[in-house]
Design a protein around this motif. Sequence first.
Motif, PDB file in Angstrom:
ATOM      1  N   ARG A 114       6.159  28.747 -14.282  1.00 35.18           N
ATOM      2  CA  ARG A 114       6.339  30.018 -13.557  1.00 35.18           C
ATOM      3  C   ARG A 114       5.277  31.036 -13.998  1.00 35.18           C
ATOM      4  N   GLY A 115       4.591  31.620 -13.011  1.00 35.30           N
ATOM      5  CA  GLY A 115       3.641  32.694 -13.298  1.00 35.30           C
ATOM      6  C   GLY A 115       2.366  32.247 -13.976  1.00 35.30           C
ATOM      7  N   ILE A 116       2.024  30.946 -13.895  1.00 35.71           N
ATOM      8  CA  ILE A 116       0.754  30.521 -14.475  1.00 35.71           C
ATOM      9  C   ILE A 116      -0.106  29.875 -13.389  1.00 35.71           C
ATOM     10  N   ASP A 117      -1.407  29.867 -13.607  1.00 36.61           N
ATOM     11  CA  ASP A 117      -2.339  29.466 -12.561  1.00 36.61           C
ATOM     12  C   ASP A 117      -2.450  27.953 -12.442  1.00 36.61           C
ATOM     13  N   VAL A 118      -3.167  27.543 -11.397  1.00 38.06           N
ATOM     14  CA  VAL A 118      -3.227  26.126 -11.051  1.00 38.06           C
ATOM     15  C   VAL A 118      -3.902  25.284 -12.137  1.00 38.06           C
ATOM     16  N   GLY A 119      -4.919  25.814 -12.795  1.00 33.00           N
ATOM     17  CA  GLY A 119      -5.589  25.071 -13.868  1.00 33.00           C
ATOM     18  C   GLY A 119      -4.674  24.866 -15.057  1.00 33.00           C
ATOM     19  N   ALA A 120      -3.933  25.927 -15.433  1.00 32.21           N
ATOM     20  CA  ALA A 120      -2.998  25.832 -16.559  1.00 32.21           C
ATOM     21  C   ALA A 120      -1.820  24.922 -16.205  1.00 32.21           C
ATOM     22  N   LYS A 121      -1.406  24.958 -14.925  1.00 30.16           N
ATOM     23  CA  LYS A 121      -0.324  24.055 -14.495  1.00 30.16           C
ATOM     24  C   LYS A 121      -0.728  22.601 -14.727  1.00 30.16           C
ATOM     25  N   PHE A 122      -1.928  22.259 -14.302  1.00 34.63           N
ATOM     26  CA  PHE A 122      -2.419  20.890 -14.465  1.00 34.63           C
ATOM     27  C   PHE A 122      -2.373  20.482 -15.937  1.00 34.63           C
ATOM     28  N   GLU A 123      -2.747  21.408 -16.830  1.00 31.39           N
ATOM     29  CA  GLU A 123      -2.721  21.107 -18.267  1.00 31.39           C
ATOM     30  C   GLU A 123      -1.291  20.891 -18.759  1.00 31.39           C
ATOM     31  N   ILE A 124      -0.359  21.740 -18.294  1.00 37.86           N
ATOM     32  CA  ILE A 124       1.050  21.599 -18.696  1.00 37.86           C
ATOM     33  C   ILE A 124       1.586  20.248 -18.221  1.00 37.86           C
ATOM     34  N   TYR A 125       1.273  19.880 -16.981  1.00 37.16           N
ATOM     35  CA  TYR A 125       1.739  18.593 -16.455  1.00 37.16           C
ATOM     36  C   TYR A 125       1.168  17.423 -17.256  1.00 37.16           C
ATOM     37  N   THR A 126      -0.090  17.553 -17.646  1.00 37.52           N
ATOM     38  CA  THR A 126      -0.726  16.498 -18.449  1.00 37.52           C
ATOM     39  C   THR A 126      -0.028  16.368 -19.801  1.00 37.52           C
ATOM     40  N   ILE A 127       0.306  17.513 -20.409  1.00 37.32           N
ATOM     41  CA  ILE A 127       1.034  17.508 -21.686  1.00 37.32           C
ATOM     42  C   ILE A 127       2.405  16.845 -21.508  1.00 37.32           C
ATOM     43  N   MET A 128       3.082  17.160 -20.403  1.00 38.16           N
ATOM     44  CA  MET A 128       4.390  16.550 -20.132  1.00 38.16           C
ATOM     45  C   MET A 128       4.269  15.027 -20.070  1.00 38.16           C
ATOM     46  N   ASN A 129       3.250  14.544 -19.381  1.00 35.19           N
ATOM     47  CA  ASN A 129       3.058  13.093 -19.287  1.00 35.19           C
ATOM     48  C   ASN A 129       2.775  12.470 -20.651  1.00 35.19           C
ATOM     49  N   GLN A 130       2.001  13.183 -21.480  1.00 35.64           N
ATOM     50  CA  GLN A 130       1.721  12.693 -22.833  1.00 35.64           C
ATOM     51  C   GLN A 130       3.018  12.578 -23.629  1.00 35.64           C
ATOM     52  N   MET A 131       3.882  13.585 -23.507  1.00 39.57           N
ATOM     53  CA  MET A 131       5.150  13.575 -24.249  1.00 39.57           C
ATOM     54  C   MET A 131       6.029  12.415 -23.809  1.00 39.57           C
TER      55      MET A 131
END
Length: 506
Positions: free
Chosen positions: A437-454
């Motif tokens: 919520r409230g973060i940009d598309v580039g940061a979203k991609f990074e968060i999703y990548t971290i989720m997949n790593q976890m």
Amino acid sequence: MSEYILEMKGISKEFTGVKALSDVNFKVKKGEIHYLIGENGAGKSTLMKVLSGVYPHGTYDGDIIYEGEVQKFSNISDSVKAGISIIHQELALFPDLTVYENIFAGNEVKRGIFVDWNETVVEAQKMLKKVNLKVNPETLVKDLSVGRQQLVEIAKALSKEVKLLILDEPTAALNEDDSENLLELLKGLKQEGITCIMISHKLKEVISIADKATVLRDGQTICTLDAADGPISESIIIQNMVGREIKDIYPKRPNKKIGEKILELRNWSAYDVELGREVVKDVDFHIKKGEIVGIAGLMGAGRTELALSIFGNPKSYKVQGDLLLNGNKRKFTHTRDAIKAGIAYVTEDRKGNGLFLLQDIKSNVSAANLKGISSNGILNGNEEIKVATEYKKSINIKASSVEQNVGNLSGGNQQKVSLGKWLFVGPKLLILDEPTRGIDVGAKFEIYTIMNQMINEGLSIIMISSELGEVLGMSDRVYVMGEGRIKGEMAIEEASQEKIMELATH
């Protein structure tokens, strides 16, 4: 007279040696809806704070030309008097005052030296009509939904005869219906000649109503896209925002390894004593090892309440039903019980409840697991720095050092700190409430990548999200909630936005 109500020329702004804005040029025509887009930290909010006088004249370089004249605003009051009003993402209302008191706070309707409260109520009703908000003006603001509070903020701006309305992430906390209502209202204000500048990360929203969209990147103007020249597309916006093409914002997860059930709820209910009603009703739910389970639903559906009832019940709900962890019945009477059992919860409200904004990165990362950096009850400062530095690197927290205050980070980096804080606890199950919520598309991609790593490392994730694209793009299974109940469950292959919305609204 110029066709532009606003021109910002060569705006530069520094904070202790860091250049937040560098020679930014920004022009807005009268009566248009103009979006300001960019990754977190691109300089959007800083530019609007320069415009509105939060950062007064003399603290930046460049010129603000408003209605044909160079402006030297010393504070917000100066910009408000000129007809400029800014509505921040964190609403600036007084929750314990009435709607009419909020609308005219600081701008009271007076008869002589006294406030004319009867006339204030009458004028407030006129403003509420303008924003299509049907509420009693004597209602306390705290009793309104976030969407309605947003409309009260706009009514407040209209009461000051606003000419240029700035909205910072106005739909970030709204459900789809409230967002649509707000956007329709802004179209109506445009017809009345009111100019709107919108900061938003919701690209579909930008495409749907923007006359123009200016992209900032690293504190510089990259381009201005004009809908009159042809449709503004998501791919062009993203490419200009991040300086690269992101073909698929939801990274794929090859070789999925989904194991046994790790958490199961049976006939699970939660009664909120303060509200005097059930907020979670007869829920049956499970999640397996290595699985991302999305929970979709409209605002007020009971998703956060479900998460809190699992995470040690910090709201002291009266809970009934069975919670099974790895097949064993468990009962958590405190969040520390849930944490010890391997459950962590990243709140949707990172600024209010998730982080200590006045403290640095290292203090936030270690906050939920001080034992992990202590020996014989004594905190090891070097170990704290070492751990925080490792997370800064592994989840790519963009900051000068781990001693930088979290309040000075962009939303995306604050969210990464929040993730780091809970990963340091060593959970088996992570509940993410509105993770982007409230973060940009580039940061979203990074968060999703971290989720997949976890997930690849053996964690399981419950993801609560109001963004249907996110639910469909990241989940293995989806539960849909409404009125505190599970309205349906689908494998991701069967799910669609239409099916989710149909379940959520019935």
